[in-house]
Motif scaffolding. Sequence first.
Motif, PDB file in Angstrom:
ATOM      1  N   GLY A 109      31.827  88.991  52.650  1.00 35.96           N
ATOM      2  CA  GLY A 109      32.181  88.721  54.165  1.00 35.96           C
ATOM      3  C   GLY A 109      32.960  87.276  54.005  1.00 35.96           C
ATOM      4  N   SER A 110      33.223  87.118  52.528  1.00 41.04           N
ATOM      5  CA  SER A 110      33.400  85.450  52.223  1.00 41.04           C
ATOM      6  C   SER A 110      34.893  85.818  51.031  1.00 41.04           C
ATOM      7  N   LEU A 111      35.540  84.402  51.592  1.00 41.08           N
ATOM      8  CA  LEU A 111      36.993  84.617  50.814  1.00 41.08           C
ATOM      9  C   LEU A 111      36.910  83.077  49.148  1.00 41.08           C
ATOM     10  N   GLY A 164      33.348  81.265  44.074  1.00 35.99           N
ATOM     11  CA  GLY A 164      32.543  81.958  43.601  1.00 35.99           C
ATOM     12  C   GLY A 164      31.341  81.872  44.622  1.00 35.99           C
ATOM     13  N   SER A 165      31.834  82.971  45.649  1.00 32.48           N
ATOM     14  CA  SER A 165      30.699  83.877  46.331  1.00 32.48           C
ATOM     15  C   SER A 165      29.593  84.315  46.335  1.00 32.48           C
ATOM     16  N   TYR A 166      28.525  83.517  47.208  1.00 31.10           N
ATOM     17  CA  TYR A 166      27.304  84.387  46.349  1.00 31.10           C
ATOM     18  C   TYR A 166      27.300  85.510  46.993  1.00 31.10           C
ATOM     19  N   ASN A 167      27.681  86.015  47.728  1.00 31.91           N
ATOM     20  CA  ASN A 167      27.710  87.535  48.641  1.00 31.91           C
ATOM     21  C   ASN A 167      28.761  88.554  47.934  1.00 31.91           C
ATOM     22  N   ALA A 168      29.841  87.416  47.368  1.00 27.96           N
ATOM     23  CA  ALA A 168      30.614  88.712  47.019  1.00 27.96           C
ATOM     24  C   ALA A 168      30.230  89.070  45.470  1.00 27.96           C
ATOM     25  N   TYR A 178      27.082  81.698  58.910  1.00 24.08           N
ATOM     26  CA  TYR A 178      27.310  80.201  59.316  1.00 24.08           C
ATOM     27  C   TYR A 178      26.933  79.988  60.838  1.00 24.08           C
ATOM     28  N   ASN A 179      26.468  78.772  61.060  1.00 22.57           N
ATOM     29  CA  ASN A 179      25.420  78.164  62.117  1.00 22.57           C
ATOM     30  C   ASN A 179      25.104  79.760  62.297  1.00 22.57           C
ATOM     31  N   GLY A 180      24.214  80.080  61.931  1.00 22.84           N
ATOM     32  CA  GLY A 180      23.043  80.891  62.558  1.00 22.84           C
ATOM     33  C   GLY A 180      23.293  82.266  63.262  1.00 22.84           C
ATOM     34  N   ALA A 189      22.941  86.552  51.301  1.00 20.91           N
ATOM     35  CA  ALA A 189      22.920  85.772  50.527  1.00 20.91           C
ATOM     36  C   ALA A 189      23.120  84.312  50.886  1.00 20.91           C
ATOM     37  N   THR A 190      22.530  83.105  51.323  1.00 23.84           N
ATOM     38  CA  THR A 190      22.362  82.189  50.942  1.00 23.84           C
ATOM     39  C   THR A 190      21.630  81.031  50.239  1.00 23.84           C
ATOM     40  N   PRO A 191      22.344  79.883  50.485  1.00 26.25           N
ATOM     41  CA  PRO A 191      21.533  78.944  49.127  1.00 26.25           C
ATOM     42  C   PRO A 191      20.546  78.465  50.536  1.00 26.25           C
TER      43      PRO A 191
END
Length: 184
Positions: free
Chosen positions: A9-11, A14-18, A79-81, A115-117
């Motif tokens: 769910g990221s565009l 360098g997306s961690y989720n991709a 994003y924002n919880g 995934a998130t930093p």
Amino acid sequence: MTTILGIAGSLRKGSYNAALVRAASEVAPAGTGFEIGSIASIPVYDGDLEQEHGVPEAVTALKERIVAANGLLLATPEYNGSLPGAFKNAVDWLSRPPKDIARVFGNKPVAIIGATPGVGGTRLAQAAWLPVLRGLGTRPWFGKQLYVAGAGQAFDEDGRLVDEKVRRSLSEFMAAFVEFVAAP
Ligand SMILES: Cc1cc2nc3c(=O)[nH]c(=O)nc-3n(C[C@H](O)[C@H](O)[C@H](O)COP(=O)(O)O)c2cc1C
């Protein structure tokens, strides 16, 4: 052969989720048909646009890939919880027209990872998806949980999953999810 469609769910390039979806495809059990879908090229939902031009081609194509897959793996940023707007927007388009929801999502096995930093591992985002998946009539899988925190360390600069503990957890996650998807 059991087929899984993984969507991040990221565009972001360098997306961690991709990167997490790519890692999931690497560790999926042998014989799994793993494909990667994308939410890129899906416009912001606009009811007027839909009325005038119908469902965009990028949406129709992704819908058909979901229909063709036995199971769906969603890798969500947080994003924002909560869940990110771009990902929700894509799913909102995928739910159009409503008469098609049962064909696309009805009883579809779905697993969520993220995934998130940050330190929370996307717990809040993953939880925020639950009412959406319920509303669409999917068959969410709750057998295991995967929350990747500290993504900056878990992945290297090329987006490869280098944290062996996370790789092992992802491998166990995928084995169990694929078993669930394959079960009659
Ligand atoms: C608007 C915004 C809000 C964010 N809020 C959160 C948050 O609530 N929790 C969190 O863990 N990370 C948060 N982040 C950081 C994201 O986890 C980070 O940008 C991550 O890399 C996004 O996923 P991606 O790498 O797949 O693009 C936020 C980022 C943005 C841009």
